[in-house]
Scaffold this active site. Structure first.
Site, PDB file in Angstrom:
ATOM      1  N   ASP A 299      29.202  24.794  45.904  1.00 44.89           N
ATOM      2  CA  ASP A 299      28.222  25.855  46.171  1.00 44.89           C
ATOM      3  C   ASP A 299      27.386  25.529  47.406  1.00 44.89           C
ATOM      4  O   ASP A 299      27.256  24.368  47.792  1.00 44.89           O
ATOM      5  CB  ASP A 299      27.242  25.997  44.995  1.00 44.89           C
ATOM      6  CG  ASP A 299      27.906  26.623  43.782  1.00 44.89           C
ATOM      7  OD1 ASP A 299      29.106  26.921  43.856  1.00 44.89           O
ATOM      8  OD2 ASP A 299      27.205  26.804  42.775  1.00 44.89           O
ATOM      9  N   ASP A 300      26.803  26.561  47.956  1.00 44.76           N
ATOM     10  CA  ASP A 300      25.691  26.488  48.926  1.00 44.76           C
ATOM     11  C   ASP A 300      26.098  26.150  50.359  1.00 44.76           C
ATOM     12  O   ASP A 300      25.251  26.067  51.234  1.00 44.76           O
ATOM     13  CB  ASP A 300      24.589  25.500  48.504  1.00 44.76           C
ATOM     14  CG  ASP A 300      23.948  25.873  47.183  1.00 44.76           C
ATOM     15  OD1 ASP A 300      24.294  26.927  46.643  1.00 44.76           O
ATOM     16  OD2 ASP A 300      23.104  25.095  46.704  1.00 44.76           O
ATOM     17  N   HIS A 350      28.496  33.620  47.397  1.00 41.75           N
ATOM     18  CA  HIS A 350      27.371  32.990  46.677  1.00 41.75           C
ATOM     19  C   HIS A 350      26.048  33.643  47.098  1.00 41.75           C
ATOM     20  O   HIS A 350      25.009  33.021  46.992  1.00 41.75           O
ATOM     21  CB  HIS A 350      27.370  31.483  46.960  1.00 41.75           C
ATOM     22  CG  HIS A 350      26.506  30.661  46.043  1.00 41.75           C
ATOM     23  ND1 HIS A 350      26.405  30.908  44.701  1.00 41.75           N
ATOM     24  CD2 HIS A 350      25.710  29.597  46.276  1.00 41.75           C
ATOM     25  CE1 HIS A 350      25.579  30.018  44.153  1.00 41.75           C
ATOM     26  NE2 HIS A 350      25.132  29.223  45.092  1.00 41.75           N
ATOM     27  N   HIS A 354      20.592  33.094  48.549  1.00 45.75           N
ATOM     28  CA  HIS A 354      20.389  32.331  47.318  1.00 45.75           C
ATOM     29  C   HIS A 354      19.162  32.716  46.488  1.00 45.75           C
ATOM     30  O   HIS A 354      18.444  31.841  45.993  1.00 45.75           O
ATOM     31  CB  HIS A 354      20.340  30.829  47.641  1.00 45.75           C
ATOM     32  CG  HIS A 354      20.903  29.969  46.547  1.00 45.75           C
ATOM     33  ND1 HIS A 354      20.181  29.649  45.411  1.00 45.75           N
ATOM     34  CD2 HIS A 354      22.102  29.366  46.408  1.00 45.75           C
ATOM     35  CE1 HIS A 354      20.929  28.870  44.646  1.00 45.75           C
ATOM     36  NE2 HIS A 354      22.094  28.691  45.220  1.00 45.75           N
ATOM     37  N   HIS A 441      28.269  20.496  45.135  1.00 47.34           N
ATOM     38  CA  HIS A 441      27.689  21.108  46.340  1.00 47.34           C
ATOM     39  C   HIS A 441      28.228  20.402  47.592  1.00 47.34           C
ATOM     40  O   HIS A 441      28.131  19.184  47.691  1.00 47.34           O
ATOM     41  CB  HIS A 441      26.161  20.997  46.310  1.00 47.34           C
ATOM     42  CG  HIS A 441      25.545  21.770  45.182  1.00 47.34           C
ATOM     43  ND1 HIS A 441      25.419  21.252  43.921  1.00 47.34           N
ATOM     44  CD2 HIS A 441      25.052  23.032  45.132  1.00 47.34           C
ATOM     45  CE1 HIS A 441      24.853  22.169  43.130  1.00 47.34           C
ATOM     46  NE2 HIS A 441      24.620  23.256  43.842  1.00 47.34           N
TER      47      HIS A 441
HETATM   48 ZN    ZN Z   1      23.794  27.640  44.783  1.00 50.10          ZN
END
Ligand code: ZN
Length: 491
Positions: A299-300, A350, A354, A441
């Site tokens: 993620d991210d 995603h 955020h 991540h």
């Molecule tokens: Zn995230």
């Protein structure tokens, strides 16, 4: 010169200080608990120029803070201090809410920015802060910064003028004329309110953006009238200011000149066809049919340093993974996203910046999702059909609005809390099971270190590492029939 400054901020200290006194209120509370127990150190790396994201999940709050690093020490420190101050203020306010003890947890701090205008020597930046502190509506604040890269300093409004005596009076008068001539101020609004809000004081003109030919001034809610006029902004041409007070030519020159776009040609020379794995070939080998499967997800990202290292590591094991990217980060690192796709990994959405989508309106959710779809498509040529909601925060509105299956996770490595790569490796290996989705991540150095031993361990344990769509049996075509969330229920 490669300058490294270590900026320390003491999480534990402030948490204990702010929240330590509130322990007794937890007894009857739904469940807010603070479990962060370590001192974190933030390393400023000016060689990583571009967007930085600080994303945190606690029981009591989530925060997603994005800010730019330009590679100029004073400017970067100033932005960083600003971010820290806003973060700290939020946590103080949060402490009061926790004491009052009635809310929909976790609460939220969300900060994103837009570089409204940039040249090689100048940047005008707009920060938008959105805070959920328990009331029905979020509080929204905007902040602006204008920087001169030649001097490595923030610009004030007075800097525009050769001789700034009386400059606020001039700006005030021009603003009044522009506003009353426009339809921004309906005739029903009391003009004394408008005049009060435009009086020649610095605080009335604290939010401004210096663009090529105009000065943009942003006004706060209630500054010029009742709530229904919102937050108006005006653009004053430098020409009309110059007619009253001479402007600094040298500064105006900084506002000209284009900076090269990070990636003007979205698909460049990479042949994206290579990325398409032939599904039949992998499906029919009996070997893979009987193998346990597991999906690693990140993620991210993308991150300009860690993501490429992770992709190289995965390649050396012939393993595939899924990357849920943030739209605003791809904006700065489109080549990294393209490379991930080129290496045959799955890319998912995603969101753009955020936020907790579950706190947003349909329109706001769509904006986050669609903007990101377009950015991913432009950077990689691939249009995602899987979504991972930030913080796993979903409700019916999010589900129906996004129009994509929601991929949550079965094993959370908590790699953003635990700095030790060995811990991450051992935790995931201990909890791995056939069909699991692992959450990591690709924005973290510890995860980057852990990924080699982790993949090695999973393969040794008999797992085949597949993309999440392959694990779940979802294709682009079947995605529309799978509009639900995939979670621990997979087990
Ligand atoms: Zn995230």
């Amino acid at each position: 010169m490669n300058l490294k400054i270590t900026l320390k901020f003491i999480w534990l200290f402030t948490l204990v200080l702010l929240l330590g006194g509130c322990q007794s209120t937890y007894q009857s509370a739904p469940a807010p608990e603070i479990y962060l127990t370590e001192v974190k150190e933030m390393v400023y790396e000016p060689d990583v120029i571009g967007i930085q994201s600080m994303i945190e999940t606690y029981d009591t709050y989530t925060s997603s803070i994005h800010y730019p690093v330009f590679g100029y020490q004073n400017i970067d420190e100033l932005i960083y201090d600003f971010i820290q101050n806003r973060h700290e203020l939020f946590r103080q306010e949060l402490a009061e809410v926790i004491e009052a003890n009635e809310s929909k947890w976790p609460l939220e701090l969300h900060m994103e920015y837009e570089i409204v205008y940039q040249t090689p020597r100048h940047a005008a930046i707009l920060f938008k802060e959105r805070k959920h502190l328990g009331s029905a509506q979020p509080s929204v604040n905007t902040f602006t910064f204008n920087f001169n890269f030649d001097t490595d300093k923030q610009l004030t409004l007075a800097d525009l003028f050769e001789n700034n005596a009386g400059y606020l009076q001039i700006i005030s008068e021009i603003s009044y004329d522009l506003l009353t001539e426009s339809d921004l101020i309906p005739s029903a609004v009391d003009l004394n309110w408008v005049k009060g809000g435009l009086s020649p004081h610095e605080k009335n003109y604290s939010n401004f953006l210096m663009k090529a030919k105009t000065l943009v001034i942003l006004f706060n809610k209630y500054q010029l009238g009742p709530a229904f006029i919102g937050t108006p902004s005006i653009e004053i041409p430098y020409e009309s200011l110059n007619a009253y007070l001479p402007l600094k030519e040298s500064l105006l020159n900084n506002f000209n000149g284009k900076i090269p776009k990070l990636s003007s040609d979205p698909l460049s020379s990479i042949d994206l066809e290579v990325a398409n794995v032939d599904p039949e070939e992998t499906e029919t080998t009996p070997d893979s049919f009987y193998k346990k499967r597991i999906a690693i997800t990140f993620d991210d990202g993308p991150h300009p340093i860690y993501t490429p290292i992770i992709v190289d590591t995965l390649k050396s094991y012939d393993a595939k993974a899924t990357f849920f990217f943030l739209g605003n980060r791809i904006g700065d690192y489109p080549d990294v996203a393209r490379h991930v796709r080129f290496e045959g990994h799955m890319i998912g959405n995603h969101s753009f910046s955020h936020p907790q989508l579950s706190r947003m309106s349909t329109e706001e959710i769509l904006n986050e999702v669609v903007k990101t779809q377009n950015i991913i498509e432009n950077a990689t040529g691939f249009s995602p059909f899987l979504m991972r909601p930030p913080f796993g925060a979903i409700n019916d509105v999010v589900m129906t609005t996004t129009d994509m299956p929601m991929v949550l996770w079965s094993i959370d490595s908590e790699d953003w809390i635990y700095n030790d790569p060995d811990y991450i490796v051992n935790y995931v290996l201990d909890h791995a099971f056939d069909g699991a989705i692992i959450r990591l991540h690709d924005t973290l150095p510890n995860t980057t270190q852990a990924i080699g031993p982790l993949v090695d361990g999973l393969i040794s344990a008999g797992y085949e590492l597949v993309t999440v769509d392959e694990l779940l049996g979802i294709t682009k075509e079947s995605a529309a029939n799978n509009l639900r969330s995939f979670t621990r229920a997979l087990k």
